[in-house]
Design an enzyme around this catalytic site. Structure first.
Site, PDB file in Angstrom:
ATOM      1  N   TYR A  94       0.855  -1.185   0.000  1.00  0.00           N
ATOM      2  CA  TYR A  94       0.000   0.000   0.000  1.00  0.00           C
ATOM      3  C   TYR A  94       0.895   1.240   0.000  1.00  0.00           C
ATOM      4  O   TYR A  94       2.062   1.171   0.408  1.00  0.00           O
ATOM      5  CB  TYR A  94      -0.910  -0.018   1.244  1.00  0.00           C
ATOM      6  CG  TYR A  94      -2.043   0.957   1.166  1.00  0.00           C
ATOM      7  CD1 TYR A  94      -3.056   0.795   0.227  1.00  0.00           C
ATOM      8  CD2 TYR A  94      -2.104   2.059   2.021  1.00  0.00           C
ATOM      9  CE1 TYR A  94      -4.101   1.705   0.150  1.00  0.00           C
ATOM     10  CE2 TYR A  94      -3.149   2.966   1.949  1.00  0.00           C
ATOM     11  CZ  TYR A  94      -4.145   2.787   1.010  1.00  0.00           C
ATOM     12  OH  TYR A  94      -5.169   3.685   0.914  1.00  0.00           O
ATOM     13  N   SER A 194     -19.510  -2.121  -4.362  1.00  0.00           N
ATOM     14  CA  SER A 194     -18.462  -1.979  -3.339  1.00  0.00           C
ATOM     15  C   SER A 194     -18.884  -0.903  -2.337  1.00  0.00           C
ATOM     16  O   SER A 194     -19.865  -0.180  -2.565  1.00  0.00           O
ATOM     17  CB  SER A 194     -17.149  -1.564  -4.003  1.00  0.00           C
ATOM     18  OG  SER A 194     -17.289  -0.267  -4.548  1.00  0.00           O
ATOM     19  N   TYR A 285      -9.576   4.744  -8.768  1.00  0.00           N
ATOM     20  CA  TYR A 285      -9.298   4.807  -7.326  1.00  0.00           C
ATOM     21  C   TYR A 285      -9.015   3.427  -6.740  1.00  0.00           C
ATOM     22  O   TYR A 285      -8.637   3.294  -5.576  1.00  0.00           O
ATOM     23  CB  TYR A 285     -10.461   5.481  -6.576  1.00  0.00           C
ATOM     24  CG  TYR A 285     -11.747   4.682  -6.590  1.00  0.00           C
ATOM     25  CD1 TYR A 285     -12.639   4.782  -7.652  1.00  0.00           C
ATOM     26  CD2 TYR A 285     -12.058   3.814  -5.547  1.00  0.00           C
ATOM     27  CE1 TYR A 285     -13.801   4.043  -7.682  1.00  0.00           C
ATOM     28  CE2 TYR A 285     -13.227   3.065  -5.564  1.00  0.00           C
ATOM     29  CZ  TYR A 285     -14.089   3.188  -6.633  1.00  0.00           C
ATOM     30  OH  TYR A 285     -15.249   2.450  -6.658  1.00  0.00           O
TER      31      TYR A 285
HETATM   32  N1  NAP Z   1      -8.175   5.657  -3.701  1.00  0.00           N
HETATM   33  C1  NAP Z   1      -8.794   5.828  -2.542  1.00  0.00           C
HETATM   34  O1  NAP Z   1      -8.667   6.857  -1.877  1.00  0.00           O
HETATM   35  C2  NAP Z   1      -9.667   4.727  -2.054  1.00  0.00           C
HETATM   36  C3  NAP Z   1     -10.546   4.923  -1.002  1.00  0.00           C
HETATM   37  C4  NAP Z   1     -11.384   3.873  -0.630  1.00  0.00           C
HETATM   38  C5  NAP Z   1     -11.272   2.636  -1.264  1.00  0.00           C
HETATM   39  N2  NAP Z   1     -10.356   2.503  -2.261  1.00  0.00           N
HETATM   40  C6  NAP Z   1     -10.198   1.257  -2.998  1.00  0.00           C
HETATM   41  O2  NAP Z   1     -11.426   0.985  -3.607  1.00  0.00           O
HETATM   42  C7  NAP Z   1     -11.550  -0.398  -3.793  1.00  0.00           C
HETATM   43  C8  NAP Z   1     -12.891  -0.821  -3.222  1.00  0.00           C
HETATM   44  O3  NAP Z   1     -12.897  -0.623  -1.836  1.00  0.00           O
HETATM   45  P1  NAP Z   1     -14.225  -0.968  -1.012  1.00  0.00           P
HETATM   46  O4  NAP Z   1     -13.968  -0.851   0.429  1.00  0.00           O
HETATM   47  O5  NAP Z   1     -15.321  -0.189  -1.612  1.00  0.00           O
HETATM   48  O6  NAP Z   1     -14.317  -2.531  -1.421  1.00  0.00           O
HETATM   49  P2  NAP Z   1     -15.393  -3.648  -1.127  1.00  0.00           P
HETATM   50  O7  NAP Z   1     -16.605  -3.060  -0.519  1.00  0.00           O
HETATM   51  O8  NAP Z   1     -14.703  -4.776  -0.465  1.00  0.00           O
HETATM   52  O9  NAP Z   1     -15.804  -4.102  -2.617  1.00  0.00           O
HETATM   53  C9  NAP Z   1     -14.893  -4.695  -3.488  1.00  0.00           C
HETATM   54  C10 NAP Z   1     -15.470  -4.575  -4.896  1.00  0.00           C
HETATM   55  O10 NAP Z   1     -14.512  -5.030  -5.822  1.00  0.00           O
HETATM   56  C11 NAP Z   1     -15.142  -5.962  -6.698  1.00  0.00           C
HETATM   57  N3  NAP Z   1     -14.127  -6.905  -7.132  1.00  0.00           N
HETATM   58  C12 NAP Z   1     -13.361  -7.703  -6.372  1.00  0.00           C
HETATM   59  N4  NAP Z   1     -12.522  -8.407  -7.132  1.00  0.00           N
HETATM   60  C13 NAP Z   1     -12.769  -8.058  -8.418  1.00  0.00           C
HETATM   61  C14 NAP Z   1     -12.239  -8.449  -9.666  1.00  0.00           C
HETATM   62  N5  NAP Z   1     -11.253  -9.349  -9.757  1.00  0.00           N
HETATM   63  N6  NAP Z   1     -12.748  -7.876 -10.787  1.00  0.00           N
HETATM   64  C15 NAP Z   1     -13.741  -6.976 -10.708  1.00  0.00           C
HETATM   65  N7  NAP Z   1     -14.276  -6.554  -9.537  1.00  0.00           N
HETATM   66  C16 NAP Z   1     -13.798  -7.094  -8.407  1.00  0.00           C
HETATM   67  C17 NAP Z   1     -16.229  -6.604  -5.885  1.00  0.00           C
HETATM   68  O11 NAP Z   1     -17.188  -7.118  -6.770  1.00  0.00           O
HETATM   69  P3  NAP Z   1     -17.932  -8.529  -6.489  1.00  0.00           P
HETATM   70  O12 NAP Z   1     -19.030  -8.225  -5.511  1.00  0.00           O
HETATM   71  O13 NAP Z   1     -18.421  -8.910  -7.831  1.00  0.00           O
HETATM   72  O14 NAP Z   1     -16.892  -9.470  -5.934  1.00  0.00           O
HETATM   73  C18 NAP Z   1     -16.743  -5.388  -5.112  1.00  0.00           C
HETATM   74  O15 NAP Z   1     -17.611  -4.638  -5.909  1.00  0.00           O
HETATM   75  C19 NAP Z   1     -10.342  -1.048  -3.094  1.00  0.00           C
HETATM   76  O16 NAP Z   1      -9.355  -1.272  -4.074  1.00  0.00           O
HETATM   77  C20 NAP Z   1      -9.913   0.036  -2.136  1.00  0.00           C
HETATM   78  O17 NAP Z   1      -8.539  -0.055  -1.799  1.00  0.00           O
HETATM   79  C21 NAP Z   1      -9.570   3.499  -2.671  1.00  0.00           C
END
Ligand code: NAP
Length: 357
Positions: A94, A194, A285
């Site tokens: 990370y 997500s 993101y």
């Molecule tokens: N940049 C930033 O500031 C920031 C802030 C917050 C979060 N994030 C990032 O955003 C992402 C989501 O976070 P979250 O907490 O919202 O996650 P989450 O609630 O755990 O949801 C994960 C999502 O990713 C999908 N997914 C998982 N594996 C996948 C794949 N191989 N191909 C396509 N889709 C896939 C899942 O879909 P399914 O239901 O179909 O499995 C689900 O929609 C993470 O990478 C996190 O690090 C970034």
């Protein structure tokens, strides 16, 4: 353990259980009075001493509670989620890594037990959330400096308070900072189920924005579609549907999106780009598919699409407390937005976050 809250309404049961780590707090509704001479007590914490597979490197340990100094706050954790970034941090891949050994967890809500003599911002009984990532929320109690915390209202659902500081703020900033959207404009996103995706749906709906929400197909797709629609999603499509020829007519009935939010990468992000309006922006993101973002040359030359990235931790570093408020110019195109956000329990979190960072 607590159940699905308004903000996380569309989470699956299995994901919910995965997310919910800590919920000891309900036993301690009354705050203990501050006592400088209190005996140091022991707390339970999920600690990792080196990076690796979380299932192997994270251990439940007893830690000693530090003494409460003048500018410190003794907090009893009420609830904390497990986010993908928590896992990435433990794995060591990370953008922000704590000194080891470290307590896991970056988000959560706690109740103030006691405060040091120079603390003025919070008092025993208040609810607090971390001001920044890296606090280590997966523990029963801790002593933090006052500036590491933000007070939040205690009349919002516990699970909303515990998940305010990352996903809703990310969703809000991405909707506000990249394109000047007006009510009626549309936004397209992938991984719409997500945590971030659901926050996007709710905040966009409150702003009067129309959303096209892409998800991966599954046997109970209708159930997921219904749940996302109940949060405010206008359209829910599978990745396969998005690739179909018929999508050509889809944007005859609604404006082509000027903003795409990409959590996945790979083919999924290429499809989002295909549907963006000329000059539009795709903000990446997350990279859940672990595949690069690929844009065709013609999308860049003839459509002049913009590829951007967003990271909340960097955004917080780049913004002083004074420069932010809910009355940012970006909101002026959305009359009544604060009133609309309130029922979602989002305005509390956004205003707290925005006024602090
Ligand atoms: N940049 C930033 O500031 C920031 C802030 C917050 C979060 N994030 C990032 O955003 C992402 C989501 O976070 P979250 O907490 O919202 O996650 P989450 O609630 O755990 O949801 C994960 C999502 O990713 C999908 N997914 C998982 N594996 C996948 C794949 N191989 N191909 C396509 N889709 C896939 C899942 O879909 P399914 O239901 O179909 O499995 C689900 O929609 C993470 O990478 C996190 O690090 C970034």
């Amino acid at each position: 353990m607590w159940g699905c809250g308004a903000l996380l309404g569309a989470r699956t049961r299995s994901r919910l259980w995965r997310e919910v780590l800590v919920a000891w707090g309900r036993r301690w509704s009354a705050a203990a009075p501050y006592s400088a001479s209190a005996e140091p007590s022991r707390v339970r914490a999920l600690v990792y001493g080196h990076h690796g597979d979380p299932a192997k490197v994270v251990e439940l340990k007893d830690l000693e509670l530090a003494a409460v100094g003048g500018s410190d706050v003794h907090v009893r954790m009420l609830a904390a989620p497990i986010n993908p970034s928590d896992i990435n941090m433990i794995q060591g891949n990370y953008g922000l890594l704590p000194k080891l050994p470290a307590v896991g967890g970056n988000e959560g809500v706690g109740q103030v037990v006691a405060v040091g003599s120079s603390v003025t911002g919070v008092k025993p009984g208040d609810w607090v959330i971390p001001a920044n990532a890296g606090l280590g929320t997966w523990r029963t109690e801790a002593v933090f400096s006052e500036e590491a915390l933000i007070g939040v209202p205690s009349d919002i659902p516990l699970q909303s308070a515990a998940t305010l500081s990352v996903n809703p703020c990310t969703a809000y900033r991405m909707l506000m900072d990249f394109e000047q959207l007006q009510p009626g404009d549309s936004v397209i996103q992938n991984a719409s189920n997500s945590g971030v995706g659901q926050a996007v749906i709710q905040i966009a709906a409150a702003l009067g924005l129309r959303t096209v929400n892409v998800v991966r197909d599954r046997p109970d797709i209708q159930k997921l579609t219904d749940r996302l629609k109940s949060l405010g999603a206008e359209h829910v499509l599978t990745e396969e549907e998005l690739r179909k020829h018929e999508m050509k007519n889809f944007f005859k009935d609604m404006p082509q999106p000027r903003l795409a939010l990409n959590c996945v990468g790979g083919k999924s992000s290429t499809e989002l780009l295909r549907h963006l309006a000329p000059g539009g922006t795709m903000v990446t993101y997350g990279g859940m598919a672990k595949q690069p973002v690929i844009a065709s040359v013609s999308q860049l030359i003839f459509k002049d699409l913009k590829l951007r990235g967003f990271w909340l931790s960097q955004w917080k570093k780049d913004h002083s407390p004074a420069s932010l408020s809910m009355a940012k110019p970006g909101l002026s195109g959305f009359p009544g937005v604060q009133r609309q956000l309130l029922p979602l329990g989002v305005a509390h979190g956004l205003s707290c976050r925005c006024s602090h960072v």
